[in-house]
Design a protein around this motif. Structure first.
Motif, PDB file in Angstrom:
ATOM      1  N   TYR A 200       0.871  -1.179   0.000  1.00  0.00           N
ATOM      2  CA  TYR A 200       0.000   0.000   0.000  1.00  0.00           C
ATOM      3  C   TYR A 200       0.907   1.227   0.000  1.00  0.00           C
ATOM      4  O   TYR A 200       2.102   1.149   0.364  1.00  0.00           O
ATOM      5  N   PRO A 201       0.387   2.415  -0.348  1.00  0.00           N
ATOM      6  CA  PRO A 201       1.239   3.602  -0.485  1.00  0.00           C
ATOM      7  C   PRO A 201       1.189   4.536   0.729  1.00  0.00           C
ATOM      8  O   PRO A 201       0.201   4.614   1.454  1.00  0.00           O
ATOM      9  N   PHE A 202       2.309   5.247   0.948  1.00  0.00           N
ATOM     10  CA  PHE A 202       2.362   6.404   1.837  1.00  0.00           C
ATOM     11  C   PHE A 202       2.442   7.661   0.962  1.00  0.00           C
ATOM     12  O   PHE A 202       2.875   7.603  -0.198  1.00  0.00           O
ATOM     13  N   TYR A 203       2.042   8.798   1.522  1.00  0.00           N
ATOM     14  CA  TYR A 203       2.107  10.074   0.807  1.00  0.00           C
ATOM     15  C   TYR A 203       2.802  11.090   1.706  1.00  0.00           C
ATOM     16  O   TYR A 203       2.436  11.255   2.876  1.00  0.00           O
ATOM     17  N   TYR A 204       3.793  11.791   1.093  1.00  0.00           N
ATOM     18  CA  TYR A 204       4.630  12.688   1.901  1.00  0.00           C
ATOM     19  C   TYR A 204       4.651  14.086   1.283  1.00  0.00           C
ATOM     20  O   TYR A 204       4.919  14.266   0.096  1.00  0.00           O
ATOM     21  N   ASN A 205       4.371  15.093   2.133  1.00  0.00           N
ATOM     22  CA  ASN A 205       4.429  16.503   1.742  1.00  0.00           C
ATOM     23  C   ASN A 205       5.764  17.068   2.245  1.00  0.00           C
ATOM     24  O   ASN A 205       5.954  17.239   3.453  1.00  0.00           O
ATOM     25  N   GLU A 206       6.673  17.343   1.316  1.00  0.00           N
ATOM     26  CA  GLU A 206       8.012  17.793   1.689  1.00  0.00           C
ATOM     27  C   GLU A 206       7.989  19.144   2.396  1.00  0.00           C
ATOM     28  O   GLU A 206       8.708  19.359   3.381  1.00  0.00           O
ATOM     29  N   GLU A 207       7.181  20.073   1.882  1.00  0.00           N
ATOM     30  CA  GLU A 207       7.187  21.429   2.430  1.00  0.00           C
ATOM     31  C   GLU A 207       6.677  21.461   3.872  1.00  0.00           C
ATOM     32  O   GLU A 207       7.232  22.144   4.730  1.00  0.00           O
ATOM     33  N   ASN A 209       6.267  18.685   5.773  1.00  0.00           N
ATOM     34  CA  ASN A 209       6.761  17.493   6.487  1.00  0.00           C
ATOM     35  C   ASN A 209       5.598  16.682   7.081  1.00  0.00           C
ATOM     36  O   ASN A 209       5.566  16.356   8.274  1.00  0.00           O
ATOM     37  N   ILE A 210       4.633  16.381   6.241  1.00  0.00           N
ATOM     38  CA  ILE A 210       3.446  15.622   6.655  1.00  0.00           C
ATOM     39  C   ILE A 210       3.472  14.281   5.932  1.00  0.00           C
ATOM     40  O   ILE A 210       3.644  14.220   4.703  1.00  0.00           O
ATOM     41  N   LEU A 211       3.268  13.203   6.710  1.00  0.00           N
ATOM     42  CA  LEU A 211       3.220  11.855   6.147  1.00  0.00           C
ATOM     43  C   LEU A 211       1.825  11.285   6.365  1.00  0.00           C
ATOM     44  O   LEU A 211       1.286  11.328   7.473  1.00  0.00           O
ATOM     45  N   LYS A 212       1.248  10.751   5.288  1.00  0.00           N
ATOM     46  CA  LYS A 212      -0.067  10.125   5.366  1.00  0.00           C
ATOM     47  C   LYS A 212       0.028   8.727   4.764  1.00  0.00           C
ATOM     48  O   LYS A 212       0.968   8.415   4.039  1.00  0.00           O
ATOM     49  N   VAL A 213      -0.952   7.891   5.085  1.00  0.00           N
ATOM     50  CA  VAL A 213      -0.974   6.527   4.562  1.00  0.00           C
ATOM     51  C   VAL A 213      -2.368   6.254   3.995  1.00  0.00           C
ATOM     52  O   VAL A 213      -3.381   6.792   4.482  1.00  0.00           O
ATOM     53  N   SER A 214      -2.422   5.437   2.958  1.00  0.00           N
ATOM     54  CA  SER A 214      -3.693   5.100   2.330  1.00  0.00           C
ATOM     55  C   SER A 214      -3.713   3.620   1.984  1.00  0.00           C
ATOM     56  O   SER A 214      -2.661   3.018   1.757  1.00  0.00           O
ATOM     57  N   ASP A 215      -4.915   3.067   1.971  1.00  0.00           N
ATOM     58  CA  ASP A 215      -5.007   1.652   1.620  1.00  0.00           C
ATOM     59  C   ASP A 215      -5.109   1.437   0.112  1.00  0.00           C
ATOM     60  O   ASP A 215      -5.217   0.316  -0.354  1.00  0.00           O
ATOM     61  N   ARG A 216      -5.055   2.527  -0.630  1.00  0.00           N
ATOM     62  CA  ARG A 216      -5.096   2.432  -2.102  1.00  0.00           C
ATOM     63  C   ARG A 216      -4.443   3.671  -2.685  1.00  0.00           C
ATOM     64  O   ARG A 216      -4.188   4.659  -1.968  1.00  0.00           O
ATOM     65  N   GLU A 217      -4.172   3.649  -3.958  1.00  0.00           N
ATOM     66  CA  GLU A 217      -3.583   4.809  -4.630  1.00  0.00           C
ATOM     67  C   GLU A 217      -4.543   5.988  -4.553  1.00  0.00           C
ATOM     68  O   GLU A 217      -5.728   5.869  -4.855  1.00  0.00           O
ATOM     69  N   ASP A 218      -4.027   7.154  -4.123  1.00  0.00           N
ATOM     70  CA  ASP A 218      -4.857   8.333  -3.886  1.00  0.00           C
ATOM     71  C   ASP A 218      -4.410   9.451  -4.833  1.00  0.00           C
ATOM     72  O   ASP A 218      -3.442  10.172  -4.568  1.00  0.00           O
ATOM     73  N   SER A 219      -5.160   9.615  -5.926  1.00  0.00           N
ATOM     74  CA  SER A 219      -4.793  10.617  -6.938  1.00  0.00           C
ATOM     75  C   SER A 219      -4.973  12.041  -6.414  1.00  0.00           C
ATOM     76  O   SER A 219      -4.258  12.958  -6.818  1.00  0.00           O
ATOM     77  N   ALA A 220      -5.905  12.228  -5.485  1.00  0.00           N
ATOM     78  CA  ALA A 220      -6.151  13.576  -4.948  1.00  0.00           C
ATOM     79  C   ALA A 220      -4.926  14.086  -4.200  1.00  0.00           C
ATOM     80  O   ALA A 220      -4.531  15.244  -4.326  1.00  0.00           O
ATOM     81  N   LEU A 221      -4.328  13.216  -3.382  1.00  0.00           N
ATOM     82  CA  LEU A 221      -3.131  13.617  -2.651  1.00  0.00           C
ATOM     83  C   LEU A 221      -1.968  13.888  -3.599  1.00  0.00           C
ATOM     84  O   LEU A 221      -1.162  14.811  -3.371  1.00  0.00           O
ATOM     85  N   LYS A 222      -1.895  13.145  -4.658  1.00  0.00           N
ATOM     86  CA  LYS A 222      -0.815  13.362  -5.627  1.00  0.00           C
ATOM     87  C   LYS A 222      -0.970  14.731  -6.284  1.00  0.00           C
ATOM     88  O   LYS A 222       0.009  15.450  -6.512  1.00  0.00           O
ATOM     89  N   LYS A 223      -2.238  15.125  -6.571  1.00  0.00           N
ATOM     90  CA  LYS A 223      -2.486  16.437  -7.174  1.00  0.00           C
ATOM     91  C   LYS A 223      -2.124  17.569  -6.217  1.00  0.00           C
ATOM     92  O   LYS A 223      -1.803  18.674  -6.647  1.00  0.00           O
ATOM     93  N   GLN A 224      -2.199  17.296  -4.905  1.00  0.00           N
ATOM     94  CA  GLN A 224      -1.850  18.313  -3.906  1.00  0.00           C
ATOM     95  C   GLN A 224      -0.331  18.419  -3.695  1.00  0.00           C
ATOM     96  O   GLN A 224       0.129  19.192  -2.874  1.00  0.00           O
ATOM     97  N   GLY A 225       0.420  17.631  -4.467  1.00  0.00           N
ATOM     98  CA  GLY A 225       1.868  17.701  -4.382  1.00  0.00           C
ATOM     99  C   GLY A 225       2.506  16.691  -3.451  1.00  0.00           C
ATOM    100  O   GLY A 225       3.721  16.759  -3.185  1.00  0.00           O
ATOM    101  N   TYR A 226       1.734  15.753  -2.917  1.00  0.00           N
ATOM    102  CA  TYR A 226       2.292  14.714  -2.061  1.00  0.00           C
ATOM    103  C   TYR A 226       3.101  13.715  -2.899  1.00  0.00           C
ATOM    104  O   TYR A 226       2.699  13.352  -4.014  1.00  0.00           O
ATOM    105  N   ILE A 227       4.226  13.295  -2.376  1.00  0.00           N
ATOM    106  CA  ILE A 227       5.058  12.285  -3.044  1.00  0.00           C
ATOM    107  C   ILE A 227       4.548  10.900  -2.660  1.00  0.00           C
ATOM    108  O   ILE A 227       4.352  10.594  -1.470  1.00  0.00           O
TER     109      ILE A 227
END
Length: 550
Positions: A200-207, A209-227
């Motif tokens: 499963y994927p994690f999503y990280y906001n570099e600016e 320094n926020i880490l989130k986790v999801s049970d599936r691919e989250d396109s919304a977080l990717k659009k917000q600039g999360y890695i």
């Protein structure tokens, strides 16, 4: 403390938490435990089918076939069966052995304790200089087999040393030390297909320094600039995380995103766990290794500590290290339990138990069992007044106890270094069962008393304790009342008087104490009315006391 000398099969009627044994090794020489298990060579060959139809032996009787090992295996088997029966459900046994019978002992233990309860084969350096024997190598190691009775036993972990704690080189805002460990699984079972639910994927906001986790691919977080961070293995293939999604979600504050050193220029991230040194407020511990190379465990140190007790180094040839014994008791993970050693030798285990009790304040008890093997007339032991190995063991426990108390400056505290010595014998009672044809005028004198002539009051008292199942280590005192000796065990658990013609004043004195149990001998009363009167006195003064006449 309890120290029992004799045959363990006749003594112990309790459950113990740890058994340690250092049985005689099968070096090809005779050993003292000569049980009745010998069979004739011809019977042995016939039993195992070593002859063809013409009566010819099929192969040579070499060192490697079973007959060489049969005596030793037959000696140890019933003792291990007994050991298993004596262990508590969460109990464990440690067995010292060298390489002569290691394989056979392992097979026997698998049968008796179950292979599923095998815990470890520990190798430790017994003699740093090695042994110059007939083999091509100088043997320096011996082994300890560890078996539990059930899966309820848990080995105690060790407090981590500096080699471990130095790895915890980071601190959080509260000053708590931690290290970062990769959340990706490595080694066996590290592929995505091994545990698909851990992909499963994690999503990280570099600016921010926020880490989130999801049970599936989250396109919304990717659009917000999360890695997006997936558990990709070092070879680029799909791997998996060590934690499932729910665990990661519930412990997200313990996770951080870090750039993988290998892909620093590409800024590829992975996820690390903040592994704190004091999880849940507990000091970091580690599991014990199965290879012990420690100076305090070897034979040179064992002999030196034996000499430090004031003994000659010729008195007992191969004592075990009490530091090794203490460590075994520590690993056994018992607090106020009982330790049993029924090949106790010089009593190293007793010293180890007392020392550990002094260090951690617990109240473990020991039972040491040793055949009263006589020392040879020309030995150092005889010169110093020790007639048996038991005598050496008892004196070692006395000296070690005093030294431990003085070293810890606790002469007036509750550390118990006392012990009692028991010898296994037959019944206190005469054999009074005869057929009519065996009775004669001469036999009447024997029937006057049902107790053997050579038995003392203490023999009778402790015989009653065994019959009633009372522990043998509780406090005991005696007092003189109207010329009679009254024995009081554990402040009223059992009160006994074995004098002849006990007056009513003594009976009433005992009854007024209202003990749980009262014991007299049949010869204590001049007549049947006197014996009946005892029952009446107790009915009046102590109706709940169980009265027994032996």
């Amino acid at each position: 403390m309890d120290y029992l000398a004799g045959n363990v099969q006749l003594v112990i009627a309790i459950f113990v938490n740890l058994i340690y044994i250092d049985p005689p090794y099968n070096t090809g020489n005779d050993f003292i435990y000569r049980d009745n298990f010998n069979i004739e060579k011809q019977d042995y060959y016939e039993d195992i089918g070593m002859f063809d139809d013409s009566g010819n032996r099929l192969f040579r009787n070499s060192y490697s076939n079973g007959r060489f090992h049969s005596d030793w295996c037959s000696m140890i088997y019933p003792r291990l069966m007994l050991a298993r029966n004596l262990l508590s459900k969460d109990g464990v046994i440690f067995i010292s052995i060298d390489d002569h019978e290691l394989e056979n002992l392992k097979n026997i233990c698998d049968e008796i304790f179950g292979s599923e309860n095998y815990q470890a084969t520990i190798s430790y350096v017994r003699k740093t200089s090695g042994k110059q024997d007939s083999s091509n190598f100088m043997k320096s190691t011996e082994y300890i087999l560890v078996y539990s009775k059930t899966n309820e036993w848990k080995c105690k972990t060790l407090i981590a040393d500096s080699n471990v704690t130095n790895r915890y080189n980071k601190q959080d805002l509260n000053g708590r030390k931690y290290r970062e460990t990769d959340l990706r699984k490595t080694g066996a079972g590290d592929r995505r297909e091994d545990r698909p639910q851990m992909w499963y994927p994690f999503y990280y906001n570099e600016e921010e320094n926020i880490l989130k986790v999801s049970d599936r691919e989250d396109s919304a977080l990717k659009k917000q600039g999360y890695i997006e961070i997936w558990p990709i293995k070092s070879d680029g293939s799909k791997g998996r995380w060590r934690w499932g999604f729910s665990t990661s979600k519930n412990n997200i504050e313990l996770l951080v995103a870090r750039i993988m050193p290998k892909y620093k220029d590409e800024k590829k991230y992975t996820v690390y766990e903040m592994d704190f040194i004091d999880k849940n407020g507990e000091v970091r511990t580690i599991k014990e290794h199965t290879c012990w190379d420690r100076k305090e465990f070897n034979s040179d140190n064992a002999m030196q500590e034996f000499k430090n007790l004031g003994f000659s180094n010729q008195l007992f040839p191969f004592p075990k290290s009490s530091s090794l014994m203490k460590h075994i008791v520590y690993l056994a993970n018992i607090k106020n339990g009982i330790v049993l050693d029924f090949f106790s030798g010089s009593g190293s285990m007793a010293q180890g138990v007392m020392r550990l009790n002094a260090e951690d304040g617990e109240n473990r008890k020991f039972i040491m069992v040793q055949l009263p093997e006589s020392c040879t007339e020309s030995s150092e032991a005889i010169k110093f007044g020790y007639n048996t190995i038991c005598d050496i063991g008892k004196e070692r426990i006395r000296r070690a106890g005093e030294i431990i108390k003085s070293e810890n400056n606790i002469l007036n505290n509750n550390l118990d270094v006392g012990f009692r010595v028991f010898k296994v014998d037959d019944s206190n009672m005469n054999n009074v069962y005869y057929s009519p044809s065996e009775y004669s005028q001469d036999i009447l004198s024997i029937l006057q008393s049902n107790i053997k002539d050579d038995r003392s009051d203490l023999d009778l008292l402790f015989g009653c304790l065994l019959e009633w199942g009372l522990p043998l280590s509780l406090p005991y005192n005696s007092e003189k009342i109207d010329g009679c000796t009254v024995h009081n065990y554990n402040n009223g658990d059992l009160v006994a008087c074995f004098n002849e013609n006990i007056p009513d004043s003594v009976i009433k004195h005992i009854a007024k104490k209202q003990p749980l149990r009262a014991v007299f001998r049949d010869g204590s009363f001049a007549s049947s009315p006197a014996k009946i009167n005892v029952g009446e006195i107790f009915k009046s003064l102590a109706p709940d006391t169980r009265v027994k006449v032996i």
